[in-house]
Structures are given as structure tokens and as C-alpha cells.
Enzyme design. Sequence first.
Site, PDB file in Angstrom:
ATOM      1  N   ASP A  80       4.202   0.604   5.725  1.00 15.69           N
ATOM      2  CA  ASP A  80       4.694   0.584   7.102  1.00 15.69           C
ATOM      3  C   ASP A  80       4.108  -0.540   7.949  1.00 15.69           C
ATOM      4  O   ASP A  80       4.736  -0.969   8.924  1.00 15.69           O
ATOM      5  CB  ASP A  80       4.441   1.941   7.774  1.00 15.69           C
ATOM      6  CG  ASP A  80       5.547   2.928   7.462  1.00 15.69           C
ATOM      7  OD1 ASP A  80       6.493   2.549   6.729  1.00 15.69           O
ATOM      8  OD2 ASP A  80       5.476   4.071   7.935  1.00 15.69           O
TER       9      ASP A  80
ATOM     10  N   ARG B  13      -3.548  -5.829  -0.275  1.00 19.09           N
ATOM     11  CA  ARG B  13      -4.185  -6.539  -1.376  1.00 19.09           C
ATOM     12  C   ARG B  13      -5.098  -7.660  -0.872  1.00 19.09           C
ATOM     13  O   ARG B  13      -4.710  -8.424   0.010  1.00 19.09           O
ATOM     14  CB  ARG B  13      -3.131  -7.170  -2.290  1.00 19.09           C
ATOM     15  CG  ARG B  13      -2.093  -6.208  -2.797  1.00 19.09           C
ATOM     16  CD  ARG B  13      -2.551  -5.463  -4.025  1.00 19.09           C
ATOM     17  NE  ARG B  13      -1.554  -4.474  -4.383  1.00 19.09           N
ATOM     18  CZ  ARG B  13      -1.650  -3.171  -4.082  1.00 19.09           C
ATOM     19  NH1 ARG B  13      -2.707  -2.714  -3.451  1.00 19.09           N
ATOM     20  NH2 ARG B  13      -0.716  -2.330  -4.428  1.00 19.09           N
TER      21      ARG B  13
ATOM     22  N   HIS C  24       1.925   5.849   9.896  1.00 16.42           N
ATOM     23  CA  HIS C  24       0.568   5.362   9.601  1.00 16.42           C
ATOM     24  C   HIS C  24       0.608   3.853   9.476  1.00 16.42           C
ATOM     25  O   HIS C  24       1.650   3.238   9.642  1.00 16.42           O
ATOM     26  CB  HIS C  24       0.023   5.999   8.319  1.00 16.42           C
ATOM     27  CG  HIS C  24       1.070   6.107   7.267  1.00 16.42           C
ATOM     28  ND1 HIS C  24       1.694   5.013   6.733  1.00 16.42           N
ATOM     29  CD2 HIS C  24       1.648   7.178   6.692  1.00 16.42           C
ATOM     30  CE1 HIS C  24       2.592   5.407   5.860  1.00 16.42           C
ATOM     31  NE2 HIS C  24       2.609   6.704   5.807  1.00 16.42           N
TER      32      HIS C  24
ATOM     33  N   THR D 185     -11.084  -8.227  -6.597  1.00 17.19           N
ATOM     34  CA  THR D 185     -10.753  -6.922  -6.013  1.00 17.19           C
ATOM     35  C   THR D 185     -11.088  -6.983  -4.531  1.00 17.19           C
ATOM     36  O   THR D 185     -11.755  -7.909  -4.075  1.00 17.19           O
ATOM     37  CB  THR D 185     -11.496  -5.794  -6.772  1.00 17.19           C
ATOM     38  OG1 THR D 185     -11.132  -4.530  -6.220  1.00 17.19           O
ATOM     39  CG2 THR D 185     -12.982  -5.954  -6.717  1.00 17.19           C
TER      40      THR D 185
ATOM     41  N   GLY E 215       9.587   8.364  -2.046  1.00 20.55           N
ATOM     42  CA  GLY E 215       8.244   8.155  -1.510  1.00 20.55           C
ATOM     43  C   GLY E 215       7.526   9.475  -1.262  1.00 20.55           C
ATOM     44  O   GLY E 215       6.354   9.639  -1.625  1.00 20.55           O
TER      45      GLY E 215
ATOM     46  N   HIS F  20      11.841  -2.631   7.741  1.00 19.00           N
ATOM     47  CA  HIS F  20      11.363  -2.856   6.363  1.00 19.00           C
ATOM     48  C   HIS F  20      12.231  -3.901   5.665  1.00 19.00           C
ATOM     49  O   HIS F  20      11.731  -4.818   5.012  1.00 19.00           O
ATOM     50  CB  HIS F  20      11.461  -1.555   5.549  1.00 19.00           C
ATOM     51  CG  HIS F  20      10.249  -0.679   5.598  1.00 19.00           C
ATOM     52  ND1 HIS F  20       8.977  -1.135   5.329  1.00 19.00           N
ATOM     53  CD2 HIS F  20      10.136   0.663   5.836  1.00 19.00           C
ATOM     54  CE1 HIS F  20       8.124  -0.109   5.406  1.00 19.00           C
ATOM     55  NE2 HIS F  20       8.793   0.986   5.723  1.00 19.00           N
TER      56      HIS F  20
ATOM     57  N   ASN G 207       4.502  -0.177  -5.774  1.00 21.79           N
ATOM     58  CA  ASN G 207       4.276   0.314  -7.139  1.00 21.79           C
ATOM     59  C   ASN G 207       4.532  -0.845  -8.105  1.00 21.79           C
ATOM     60  O   ASN G 207       5.656  -1.087  -8.553  1.00 21.79           O
ATOM     61  CB  ASN G 207       5.210   1.494  -7.411  1.00 21.79           C
ATOM     62  CG  ASN G 207       4.840   2.230  -8.683  1.00 21.79           C
ATOM     63  OD1 ASN G 207       4.677   1.610  -9.734  1.00 21.79           O
ATOM     64  ND2 ASN G 207       4.695   3.539  -8.597  1.00 21.79           N
TER      65      ASN G 207
ATOM     66  N   LYS H 149      -9.389   3.788   8.012  1.00 22.46           N
ATOM     67  CA  LYS H 149      -8.417   3.432   6.989  1.00 22.46           C
ATOM     68  C   LYS H 149      -7.036   3.997   7.320  1.00 22.46           C
ATOM     69  O   LYS H 149      -6.911   5.161   7.678  1.00 22.46           O
ATOM     70  CB  LYS H 149      -8.887   3.933   5.611  1.00 22.46           C
ATOM     71  CG  LYS H 149      -8.160   3.243   4.486  1.00 22.46           C
ATOM     72  CD  LYS H 149      -8.969   3.209   3.210  1.00 22.46           C
ATOM     73  CE  LYS H 149      -8.215   2.367   2.195  1.00 22.46           C
ATOM     74  NZ  LYS H 149      -8.918   2.174   0.966  1.00 22.46           N
TER      75      LYS H 149
HETATM   76 FE   LIG Z   1       8.266   3.144   6.043  1.00 22.55          FE
END
Ligand SMILES: [Fe+2]
Length: 547
Positions: A315, A394, A12, A504, A179, A129, A291, A37
Site C-alpha cells: 500500500d 527491500r 497500513h 539484506t 491477498g 496501485h 510474492n 513498523k
Molecule cells: Fe492495497
Amino acid sequence: MAAVLGVNAVFHDPAAAVVVDGEVVAAAEEERFSRRKHGKQAVPFSTWEVPEASARWCLRRAGLTPAELDAVAYSYDPSLLPSPGADVTAHDWEPLRTLYAAKAPSFLASALPGLDPSRVRFVPHHHAHAASAYLAAPWPDSAVLVLDGRGETASHVGGWARHGELSVLAAQQLPHSLGLLYEELTEHLGFRRSSDEYKVMAMASYGKPVHVGALADLVRATGDGGFVTEAIDWETFAPRRLPGEEWTAAHADLASSVQTRLEEVLLDLAGWLAGATGERRLTMAGGVALNCVANARLAAESPFSDIWVQPAAGDAGTALGGALLVAHQLGDRVSPMATAALGRSWTEAELEAYLMDADVPYHRPPDVAEAVAEALAADAAVAWFEGRSEYGPRALGHRSLLANPCRPDNVHRLNVIKGREQFRPVAPMVMAERAAEVFSGTLPSPFMLFTHQVRPGWAGRIPAAVHVDGTARVQTVAAADEPLMHRVLAAFERRTGVPVLINTSLNTAGRPMVYDPRDALECFGSAPVDLLVLGPFLVRRAAGGGR
Ligand SMILES: [Fe+2]
């Protein structure tokens, strides 16, 4: 000297990034273009879809044609999996995912005409990553921790990056996955898995970790840099909650218990990694690194003195990490990532054309920062659209909804505007030089990836910025990095004595963050926002105008 396109397409959050001569030129998520989304569902059938719109835009921003690319990094390596046999339906269609991933060069070449498919390089998912952390961070060396739902065959990497080279010291193989554990809990608690994990984190603040002892056997570090996650029968802890149902103390206690256990295991993994590397600096990526409660605990209790988290830790960030890694492999000196504002922007003339097309009254104040601060001090809710959009989940002051933190009812008001659950906190931004006066914890924090305690004396002054557990997820705003937003904060502080605003993301429920001026106008037209700031232009709501 190379031009590299990075793409994430497998699960995703499809995304694209372009790195030229080691510099990040552009990065964007496909959802912002497609308005869907997370871009797509993480099912094997969708693996063929590549992030066409974001890749085309990144290339355009870089002034490149697909034929001019030296390499394309694809953040998944199908050769790490068994080659798909004749039956692609086996193992829940997993061979189909492998097959589609292996064919990505031809899918990319058809989406980006002129691209030479032989330029596509497969980058192992967790290496992408990891590179999004250690190559993007401002340090040459670091310990590296990647934790997500899954990559090809693993869910984690613990490593050591020295001068751009990663040594993998530990990698936890599936099915063990912190995860996926959190995703399963998210689904059990009635939220959308692989999307709404942050809601579970927010709910955890309302509960007590009463099951943490029972979970200690089921979820544990193994002492060698890895961990075990046993299958969990969630019903034994709390009944399944259907989407939209009221949640109870049992649900919050379960969320709190899993959150606490996750933090404990992360502390074990970080302790092992610090011992194995001797590093004092940690870089992190992977969805678990979003997190911010766990990140704050690592910052406070792990042996590491400094932690840098990739802002697009999910991702989407593997598009950037893959591109950075391949640029490094091609011999380029890779520059750290200075900002998350890597998306699209519009010129003043373009913004004004949108306003004229929409036929709404607007004006151009002499100083937009002063005008907005004045409205915020008078308790307006402000939709703020400025400069390049953010890469990652964010809002960091480019596609933001701003409000006055001194009014306690603004949490409710913003949650109504955004059409989201009332237990969700809203976060503050603060002038960087005043941050330590108001908040404790990891500072500066320009990417909102840690929670902070609000200092005594301030919680009562900024009640809308404080979560039920007394914490706040802070974005520090430095004048050198974000001069306009810093001037808004300074102008608000002159009027109120408070160097803090509520910030926000500018979107409404279930929709991706606002991306282009039309999205901003649609959001403004459909939600009770008092003021829309579109670059240097202001649009005031006609009825009631600024409350
Ligand atoms: Fe990943």
C-alpha cells in the site's frame, strides 16, 4: 506543469510521494520516520492518521510549501462505498473508516498548514496501485494486474494501459481476495498478518504442496478474469501455530500448498489478461506482487515476455501511484521511475556531525569501495548506509547489511544479527553484467522482485546466497544505476573471483529499516556488525575488529 503530493493513509504502510512536472521527486514511508513498523494498524480507528512526517519531508525535498501544491492524491475513494449511516459501529466499524476517509482533506490540511483542502482528490485504491505500475514502468503500454488484500470494495484489477490511460477489464469484488487468503494463512501459521507474508513464502520452500488438490475447489479462477476464494477451515490442513512455537512439516506443507495454488490462479489470471489485451508486457502492483516466487513463475510460464513490478508494491506504493495518476490527469507527461532510492539522504558534513556527536572513532579511507570489499573478503559483516534510502520493503544497497556469500554460516550469522528466524533466506546482489553467468530467470532484476535458480557450479561457491530450494532472490546492480555499489562488487570480485554479495535490509527484528544516521549508529551499537559505513566514513567495532 503541476506539483502533486500523493498520500496513502487508509489501511497500513502510510506513505507520501511528491511528483513535480511528471517527475518523481521524493517518496517515503511513514514507518521510517515514526520507527513503527508498517506505520499503523489497519483498523478503522486509525484511518484519520495521515503520514505527516513523510509528507512534510517530501515537500521539503521538493522545495514546496503545502500552499504551492496543485493537487493532493489520496489513494482511497470513500464515494465508492455506501455513505456512512448513523451507526458507525456496523459491519465491524467499516462506516467509520469511510467517514474518516471522507474527512481526509481536513485532516491533511491540519497536518500540513497552508494546504487548501479542496485540492485533495480521492483516487480509487486499485487505480492508485495500477498507476504505480503502468505509469512508473518504462513502457507506454502494458497489461496491468493488481492484487492485494482489499481496496474499497474489490481485491483485484486486471486492466489494459495504453498511453497512460487504464481500461479496467476485470475487477474481483470482496469477499474474494487472494491477498486476504494469504494473510489468513499467515496468521494461522503464527506470524503477523499483513506484515509477515514473506515468511510464509520462505516456509513454503520447506514443504510439499500436498493439499493443492483440495485447495483447487476452494481457490480458483472463474474464467472471466476474476476468481473465487471460499472460506477455508485451516485447522483441517494443519494445526494453528502460536507465535514463537516450533513449526512442523504440516505447517510447511500447508504453506507450500497455498503458495502453489496462488501461483496457479495467478497464471490463470495472467493467461486471461494476455488473451484479453494481446499485450506481451505485464505491469504489477498490490501486496501480492511482492510474492517473488509467484512473480518468477509468471515470468517463466505466463504468456507475458516481460514483467515489471512496482518495488513498493504494497500500500505504500499507492502514494506514488496516486500522485502519478493525478499528474497525468492534470496533463503532465509522466516519466518512468528510474530508481527506488527516493528517500532521504544526508550530506558528508551532516554524517560527520553524527559521528562526532556519538563520539566514536571513525576514519575516511581513500576509497570506501576498496576498503569495504577488503573487509567483506575477510568475512566482515558490514552495515552500509549510503545515499537516499529505498522506497518499498527491500534494501537495495542504500540501507543494507552486506556479507560474504562464500561462507555458508553467514546465513545463520546474519539472522542472529537481525534477530530473526533461521529458516529465512538472505539474498544476493550481483554485478548486472555477470548475473546471467550465476543465475537464471528474469534478468536484469534491479528491485529484487523475482526468485532465480542458481546455476550449477555456483551454488557451492555462494552457499550463503542459496535458499533451501536452490533459489535466490537476486538484485542486479548496474554500474550506470548504482556506481558505488557496483564498484564494491567489482572490488570484491577482484579479491575472491565472486561477483556476488549478500545484501539484506539494515534493521533488527521487528523494526523498520534504518533510515537516518542515528538509527544506523544504534543498529551498529546493538548488533554484532563488524563495520559501519556511513557515507565516506568507516566505523570499526573496537573488540575483535573485523573478525
Ligand atoms: Fe492495497
